[in-house]
Design a protein around this motif. Sequence first.
Motif, PDB file in Angstrom:
ATOM      1  N   ARG A 205     -28.552 -56.770  20.985  1.00 10.29           N
ATOM      2  CA  ARG A 205     -29.206 -58.042  20.429  1.00 10.29           C
ATOM      3  C   ARG A 205     -28.302 -58.350  18.937  1.00 10.29           C
ATOM      4  O   ARG A 205     -28.198 -59.773  18.545  1.00 10.29           O
ATOM      5  N   GLY A 206     -28.957 -57.750  18.741  1.00 15.03           N
ATOM      6  CA  GLY A 206     -28.667 -57.850  16.315  1.00 15.03           C
ATOM      7  C   GLY A 206     -27.163 -57.452  16.373  1.00 15.03           C
ATOM      8  O   GLY A 206     -26.409 -58.406  16.114  1.00 15.03           O
TER       9      GLY A 206
ATOM     10  N   SER B  75     -30.966 -59.539  10.333  1.00 13.21           N
ATOM     11  CA  SER B  75     -31.982 -58.435  11.088  1.00 13.21           C
ATOM     12  C   SER B  75     -31.896 -56.866  10.642  1.00 13.21           C
ATOM     13  O   SER B  75     -32.856 -56.600  10.932  1.00 13.21           O
TER      14      SER B  75
ATOM     15  N   GLY C   8     -25.479 -58.183   9.577  1.00  9.81           N
ATOM     16  CA  GLY C   8     -26.470 -59.032  10.070  1.00  9.81           C
ATOM     17  C   GLY C   8     -27.295 -59.331   9.264  1.00  9.81           C
ATOM     18  O   GLY C   8     -27.997 -58.200   8.542  1.00  9.81           O
TER      19      GLY C   8
ATOM     20  N   VAL D  31     -25.387 -59.578  19.095  1.00 11.61           N
ATOM     21  CA  VAL D  31     -24.721 -60.951  19.196  1.00 11.61           C
ATOM     22  C   VAL D  31     -25.032 -61.415  18.044  1.00 11.61           C
ATOM     23  O   VAL D  31     -24.750 -62.908  18.287  1.00 11.61           O
ATOM     24  N   ALA D  32     -26.449 -61.461  17.316  1.00 15.51           N
ATOM     25  CA  ALA D  32     -26.871 -62.006  16.879  1.00 15.51           C
ATOM     26  C   ALA D  32     -26.101 -62.091  15.216  1.00 15.51           C
ATOM     27  O   ALA D  32     -26.244 -63.098  14.502  1.00 15.51           O
ATOM     28  N   ALA D  33     -25.355 -61.408  15.472  1.00 18.38           N
ATOM     29  CA  ALA D  33     -24.714 -60.847  13.759  1.00 18.38           C
ATOM     30  C   ALA D  33     -22.998 -61.879  14.100  1.00 18.38           C
ATOM     31  O   ALA D  33     -22.690 -61.826  14.512  1.00 18.38           O
ATOM     32  N   ASP D  34     -22.416 -61.878  12.749  1.00 19.16           N
ATOM     33  CA  ASP D  34     -20.863 -62.257  12.458  1.00 19.16           C
ATOM     34  C   ASP D  34     -20.135 -61.140  11.957  1.00 19.16           C
ATOM     35  O   ASP D  34     -20.135 -60.296  11.425  1.00 19.16           O
TER      36      ASP D  34
END
Length: 264
Positions: A254-255, A207, A205, A257-260
């Motif tokens: 949250r991180g 972030s 991620g 879910v947003a990561a690949d």
Amino acid sequence: MPDLTDLGLSKYEAEAYHALVDAGPTTARELSEVSDVPMGRIYDVLGSIESRQLARSQDASRPKKYVAVDPDAALDRLLAARERELDAEADQYAAVADELRGELTEPPEPDEGYWTAEVGADDAVERLVEQIDDADESIYNVSHTVPTSIDVDAASNRIGDHLVDALERGVTIRFLVSPTLLEDVADDPKLSRLEAYENFEARVGDSVHGDVTIVDGVEVRLDLPNPIAPDEAFAVIDLTDPSFATRVREAFDRGWVAADPIDG
């Protein structure tokens, strides 16, 4: 400098054997005269080293004579006897530890959160290994970089072994890493070992900017960089606080879910 006492002989026994090797076949009185073993002790000492198969007596001679066993054979016998003693001691200590495990109970969870700190890269690695071994349910890790102060090969081999043990126990492990860290570990075969388990997942991620580990949803490990040299490990803060761990876990989710996903 090592001597025969390191293999279990007393000072007098070692002295008597050395003197026998130098003197050849000799009587007890003669051996006492050429060694530091007093006459009042010489027969007991000779009997002891003879029982250890380090010397032989010639009963046919009068007075009785003694001869040393070949040093190579003597050392082999002393080493074997010492190993048997150490094995017996190890078994005894293991039995004591097993008995104590049945008597000692898990400490109660604190009513309020508490924290501990470890300073230095070596202590940080030791504490991480303990946390992995203590995990019963889950390990969620956020990693930004590998500190330059850590021996990466030695530490990752050791940590990898303990992570595999945790996966074998059924612990769920999730790694959320930065693109920078992924470049460093992408070709590491130890990552492939973990990817073979269904209860292991890893994502990358943009972030990710720190290093945090959540163990069993109650313990949070915060890795702090050296403020003067940010690439070096400085200290680790461990907080045991379920409510705080819940907030950190929510941020992790949250991180996540947003990561690949990382392609294996």
